[in-house]
Design a protein around this motif. Structure first.
Motif, PDB file in Angstrom:
ATOM      1  N   ASP A  52      42.933  47.092  45.515  1.00  0.00           N
ATOM      2  CA  ASP A  52      42.491  46.594  45.259  1.00  0.00           C
ATOM      3  C   ASP A  52      43.468  46.143  43.409  1.00  0.00           C
ATOM      4  O   ASP A  52      43.899  45.789  42.426  1.00  0.00           O
ATOM      5  N   TYR A  53      44.932  47.207  43.701  1.00  0.00           N
ATOM      6  CA  TYR A  53      46.425  46.674  42.581  1.00  0.00           C
ATOM      7  C   TYR A  53      46.908  45.952  43.533  1.00  0.00           C
ATOM      8  O   TYR A  53      48.190  46.172  42.994  1.00  0.00           O
ATOM      9  N   ILE A  55      49.430  42.824  45.309  1.00  0.00           N
ATOM     10  CA  ILE A  55      49.023  41.380  46.069  1.00  0.00           C
ATOM     11  C   ILE A  55      50.343  41.347  46.526  1.00  0.00           C
ATOM     12  O   ILE A  55      51.104  41.258  45.870  1.00  0.00           O
ATOM     13  N   GLU A  73      48.642  45.203  40.256  1.00  0.00           N
ATOM     14  CA  GLU A  73      47.294  44.575  38.938  1.00  0.00           C
ATOM     15  C   GLU A  73      48.006  45.494  38.297  1.00  0.00           C
ATOM     16  O   GLU A  73      47.621  47.014  39.087  1.00  0.00           O
ATOM     17  N   LYS A  75      45.936  47.907  35.397  1.00  0.00           N
ATOM     18  CA  LYS A  75      44.665  48.057  34.303  1.00  0.00           C
ATOM     19  C   LYS A  75      45.159  48.456  32.880  1.00  0.00           C
ATOM     20  O   LYS A  75      45.451  49.806  33.096  1.00  0.00           O
ATOM     21  N   SER A  82      43.910  43.498  32.534  1.00  0.00           N
ATOM     22  CA  SER A  82      44.692  43.869  33.233  1.00  0.00           C
ATOM     23  C   SER A  82      46.144  42.873  33.191  1.00  0.00           C
ATOM     24  O   SER A  82      45.651  41.941  32.388  1.00  0.00           O
ATOM     25  N   VAL A 111      45.360  33.505  41.519  1.00  0.00           N
ATOM     26  CA  VAL A 111      44.541  35.625  41.916  1.00  0.00           C
ATOM     27  C   VAL A 111      44.299  35.970  40.411  1.00  0.00           C
ATOM     28  O   VAL A 111      43.420  37.056  40.299  1.00  0.00           O
ATOM     29  N   ARG A 115      40.608  37.934  39.031  1.00  0.00           N
ATOM     30  CA  ARG A 115      40.976  39.440  38.192  1.00  0.00           C
ATOM     31  C   ARG A 115      40.912  39.472  36.738  1.00  0.00           C
ATOM     32  O   ARG A 115      40.891  40.456  36.018  1.00  0.00           O
ATOM     33  N   ARG A 116      40.649  38.331  36.117  1.00  0.00           N
ATOM     34  CA  ARG A 116      41.521  38.588  34.510  1.00  0.00           C
ATOM     35  C   ARG A 116      41.802  39.331  33.863  1.00  0.00           C
ATOM     36  O   ARG A 116      41.696  39.573  33.092  1.00  0.00           O
ATOM     37  N   ALA A 117      43.078  38.409  34.344  1.00  0.00           N
ATOM     38  CA  ALA A 117      44.538  39.122  34.095  1.00  0.00           C
ATOM     39  C   ALA A 117      44.832  38.390  32.708  1.00  0.00           C
ATOM     40  O   ALA A 117      44.419  37.521  32.612  1.00  0.00           O
TER      41      ALA A 117
END
Length: 158
Positions: A52-53, A55, A73, A75, A82, A111, A115-117
């Protein structure tokens, strides 16, 4: 994307695309040993691509990876959000000036939104070899002046 290029995120099942991306980085950065000399085994790569980190996004034309980016990513601890850090972005010389790098970053923005970055960031060296990258990033974002320090882990007590 125009000119027959396809842009897509690499999944844990796309090991051939990841191999192509690694080859492209080696050629584009003139560092074939770095990107091909000690490639991780398939299990490691599937784990990384399925995490999940990490890409990875590539541009493919006629079945060949001609560009790509790798990002992480990060967090944050101070808020539930993030940041996305572009670690590598490479496009083969003969495919530059076709909008590939911009398309890769546009796909990364999608993306990042999922992921709400809240931001994507990248660093560029100040030498002549990074002038094109600096021009691209200036077009797409806001420049900040920062210092970057590498801290060696050699000699650390383990």
């Amino acid at each position: 994307m125009p000119n027959g290029y396809r842009v897509q995120e690499i999944t844990a099942d796309d090991l051939e695309l990841m191999d192509g991306f690694l080859h492209t980085c080696g050629v584009a950065f003139n560092e074939p040993e770095t990107y091909s000399g000690k490639r991780p085994d398939p299990e490691y790569m599937r784990s990384l691509l399925g995490s999940d980190y990490f890409i990875a996004i590539v541009a493919v034309k006629d079945g060949m990876v001609v560009g790509g980016l790798a990002a992480y990513e990060l967090k944050k601890f101070e808020q539930e959000r993030s940041e996305i850090y572009i670690y590598d972005l490479a496009v083969l010389d003969e495919h530059r000036r076709q909008g590939i790098a911009t398309a890769l970053i546009q796909e990364l923005k999608k993306v990042a939104a999922v992921r709400r970055a809240y931001v994507i960031f990248v660093q560029a060296d100040t030498g002549e070899e990074d002038e094109a990258a600096i021009a691209l990033y200036t077009k797409l974002g806001t420049k900040e002046s920062v210092l970057h320090f590498d801290i060696s882990v050699e000699g650390a007590d383990t």
